[in-house]
Write an enzyme that holds these catalytic residues in place. Structure first.
Site, short mmCIF file in Angstrom:
data_model
loop_
_atom_site.label_atom_id
_atom_site.label_comp_id
_atom_site.label_asym_id
_atom_site.label_seq_id
_atom_site.Cartn_x
_atom_site.Cartn_y
_atom_site.Cartn_z
CB CYS A 1 13.21 10.41 7.18
SG CYS A 1 13.98 9.31 6.02
CD GLU B 1 14.06 2.73 9.52
OE1 GLU B 1 14.32 3.85 10.02
OE2 GLU B 1 14.70 1.71 9.81
CE LYS C 1 -2.14 3.38 2.52
NZ LYS C 1 -1.92 4.26 1.41
CD GLU D 1 9.89 14.16 10.64
OE1 GLU D 1 8.81 13.60 10.81
OE2 GLU D 1 10.87 13.64 10.10
P1 NDP Z 1 2.10 8.87 7.37
O1 NDP Z 1 2.40 8.13 8.61
O2 NDP Z 1 0.96 9.79 7.36
O3 NDP Z 1 1.81 7.84 6.19
C1 NDP Z 1 2.66 6.77 5.91
C2 NDP Z 1 1.85 5.65 5.31
O4 NDP Z 1 0.97 5.12 6.32
C3 NDP Z 1 0.95 6.11 4.16
O5 NDP Z 1 0.91 5.10 3.19
C4 NDP Z 1 -0.39 6.25 4.85
O6 NDP Z 1 -1.52 6.18 4.02
C5 NDP Z 1 -0.35 5.08 5.81
N1 NDP Z 1 -1.35 5.15 6.88
C6 NDP Z 1 -1.99 6.24 7.37
N2 NDP Z 1 -2.86 5.87 8.33
C7 NDP Z 1 -2.76 4.53 8.48
C8 NDP Z 1 -3.40 3.57 9.30
N3 NDP Z 1 -4.33 3.88 10.19
N4 NDP Z 1 -3.05 2.29 9.16
C9 NDP Z 1 -2.11 1.91 8.28
N5 NDP Z 1 -1.49 2.77 7.44
C10 NDP Z 1 -1.79 4.07 7.55
O7 NDP Z 1 3.45 9.55 6.89
P2 NDP Z 1 3.67 10.44 5.58
O8 NDP Z 1 3.28 9.73 4.34
O9 NDP Z 1 3.07 11.76 5.87
O10 NDP Z 1 5.26 10.51 5.52
C11 NDP Z 1 5.99 11.47 6.17
C12 NDP Z 1 6.63 10.89 7.41
O11 NDP Z 1 7.42 9.76 7.09
C13 NDP Z 1 7.59 11.86 8.06
O12 NDP Z 1 7.34 11.90 9.45
C14 NDP Z 1 8.97 11.28 7.79
O13 NDP Z 1 9.97 11.56 8.71
C15 NDP Z 1 8.69 9.83 7.74
N6 NDP Z 1 9.69 9.16 6.93
C16 NDP Z 1 10.64 8.40 7.55
C17 NDP Z 1 11.64 7.79 6.85
C18 NDP Z 1 12.62 6.92 7.54
O14 NDP Z 1 13.19 6.06 6.89
N7 NDP Z 1 12.85 7.07 8.83
C19 NDP Z 1 11.74 7.94 5.39
C20 NDP Z 1 10.68 8.72 4.82
C21 NDP Z 1 9.69 9.31 5.58
P3 NDP Z 1 -2.13 7.48 3.27
O15 NDP Z 1 -1.79 7.24 1.88
O16 NDP Z 1 -3.61 7.42 3.45
O17 NDP Z 1 -1.54 8.67 3.89
#
Ligand code: NDP
Length: 477
Positions: free
Chosen positions: A280, A246, A171, A379
């Site tokens: 990130c 992550e 997903k 962040e």
């Molecule tokens: P989110 O946590 O909002 O979303 C991440 C994924 O989780 C998306 O596919 C999202 O779907 C999904 N999701 C949302 N709600 C749920 C749920 N209830 N159950 C299961 N899955 C769910 O993060 P962002 O996409 O906004 O990404 C940004 C964040 O990611 C930042 O905080 C960043 O630091 C972190 N990040 C960390 C990295 C690392 O390696 N440490 C690398 C890259 C980013 P949907 O499509 O609906 O939003």
């Protein structure tokens, strides 16, 4: 307009769709992508479960050929896929092509890794008994990815999952489905058997949640925000499944008096602002010792003056738009918070208008920030960076480590003593000396500690730790 559909049990399905909008030009619809339901997710999990016995015992040559074909096709289409990425996410075209090349390299790496799978044979402490240590695939892996690396993060989760014999329900982030769809299409055409890789695009609260709630998902690998990561953790404990998280960062870059000024400024500008600060591993806290502080701020500000914020597809653009309106609001809210907290706005902070309507924000630099301010602790995930003045190396190290996160940590110095001490004492999964905190290799472990990560590292041969389960077998000779 064509609807790019979900792939479930080897069939492309789905008629409800969501628009994928270009953040550099909100008039442009990049494509219509299927909006999967909880039912679709259940079907995908069932298909992956059914495909697991055969795929987990498939020959390693079959897996090698498919992974290699995927890597080759991604590389051959790097310009086209890079453009797609730049249009859906907003990073500049060169950055997007670079990320696409990275995805290809990851598939190439795991195409090699699958041919090197091995176990250990060890003598028993008891006579006439042999001991073997082998790795089994986990089963159905749920892959949930964020929007900021639309092709690299899916690649670094899908490639090892397949390499070690798992099946997948994937997903991607709803904001950026196009590159994910392209990768899945490539792997499907490369010959993956039905059900081995299932794509369910749609909302996290629907598709993601259905994955978390399923007892048939044996492992979840997640990259995203801390808040969602905690939900993944809680649901996975409930189902006694393996999980890997992550999450966020608040990465420090220390600049010492003895630093090469150009090296420090280039590293800070790159890791703070390139990819619109939406990495990130981006540096969002620049921790600078007194002797170099004013020179460093002047040189960094002069560098920021030269950076062009514009349409990601335009040649010469250094910084593309923010990914969407919601993230832009987060960024501008934090800019207001920083001002109210008493930090000095040294550069930027304004929205920009360009030829095409998009989410353009100036790179923003705060000085006179403290490490206790919200802009230094939370962040932001945008092009907003604070400079924190410190007395000496010891205070710089303590400040760098004083954060709930621990992904990447950097230092700019010409002192071997301080570089060595920093590498040993930085509380982070990755440490950079005279380099940006962002920008990593694909064949070595990636990940952090404290609030940034949970579970085994990703990438390189360390990926096996998550995607397999170790088995110890004893045989009476
Ligand atoms: P989110 O946590 O909002 O979303 C991440 C994924 O989780 C998306 O596919 C999202 O779907 C999904 N999701 C949302 N709600 C749920 C749920 N209830 N159950 C299961 N899955 C769910 O993060 P962002 O996409 O906004 O990404 C940004 C964040 O990611 C930042 O905080 C960043 O630091 C972190 N990040 C960390 C990295 C690392 O390696 N440490 C690398 C890259 C980013 P949907 O499509 O609906 O939003």
């Amino acid at each position: 307009m064509t609807i790019y559909q979900n792939l479930i049990a080897g069939e492309w399905i789905g008629s409800d769709a969501t628009k994928n909008i270009n953040p550099s030009d909100t008039n442009e619809v990049v494509g219509l992508y299927a909006d999967g339901s909880a039912e679709d997710t259940k079907n995908a999990i069932a298909a992956a479960k059914a495909a697991f016995p055969a795929w987990s015992r498939s020959g390693i040559w079959e897996r090698h050929v498919i992974l290699k074909k995927a890597g080759d096709e991604i590389m051959a289409r790097k310009d086209e896929l890079g453009a797609l990425l730049a249009r859906e996410e907003g990073k500049t075209l060169p950055e997007a092509i670079g990320e696409t090349i990275r995805a290809s390299q990851i598939f190439e790496f795991f195409a090699g890794e699958v041919l090197r799978l091995a176990g250990e044979t060890i003598p028993s402490v008891r006579p006439n008994i042999g001991v073997e240590i082998t790795r089994d695939p986990l089963g159905v892996i749920g892959i949930i990815t964020p929007w900021n690396f639309p092709i690299a993060i899916p690649a670094w989760k899908i490639a090892p999952a397949l390499c070690y014999g798992n099946t997948i329900v994937f997903k991607p982030a709803e904001l950026v489905p196009a590159c994910s769809w392209a990768i899945v299409d490539i792997l499907h055409r490369a010959g993956l058997p039905k059900g081995v890789l299932n794509l369910v695009m749609g909302k996290g609260s629907v598709v993601g949640q259905a994955m978390l709630d399923s007892p048939d998902v044996a492992g979840i690998t997640f990259t995203g925000s801390t808040g969602t990561g905690k939900r993944v953790a809680a649901a996975s404990l409930e189902h006694n499944r393996k999980f890997q998280l992550e999450m966020g960062g608040k990465n420090p870059m220390v600049v010492l008096d003895d630093a090469d000024l150009n090296v420090a400024v280039e590293a800070a500008a790159n890791s703070g602002f390139f990819s619109t600060g939406q990495r990130c591993t981006a540096s969002s806290r620049l921790i600078v010792t007194e002797g170099i502080h004013d020179k460093f701020v002047a040189a960094l500000t002069a560098k920021l003056e030269t950076l062009i914020v514009d349409n990601a597809m335009k040649s010469g653009t250094h910084i593309g738009p923010v990914v969407d309106e919601k993230q832009l609001k987060t960024d501008t809210d934090y800019i207001e918070i920083g001002k109210k907290e008493g930090a000095k706005l040294a550069f930027g902070g304004e929205l920009l208008k360009r030829d095409t309507p998009g989410f353009y924000l100036q790179p923003t630099l705060f000085t006179e920030a403290t490490n206790q301010m919200r802009i230094s602790r939370e962040e932001i995930f945008g092009p907003v960076v604070s400079v924190i003045r410190v007395k000496d190396y010891e205070e710089a190290l303590a400040t760098a480590n004083d954060t709930p996160f621990g992904l990447s940590s950097g230092i700019a110095t010409t002192s071997l003593k301080h570089a060595t001490h920093f590498k040993r004492n930085a509380e982070a999964g990755m440490v950079m000396v005279n380099l940006p905190t962002a920008g990593v290799d694909f064949h070595v472990p990636f990940g952090g500690r404290k609030g940034s990560s949970y579970g085994p590292r990703e990438q390189g041969s360390y990926a096996a730790e998550f995607y397999t389960s170790v088995k110890t077998s004893y045989t009476l000779a």
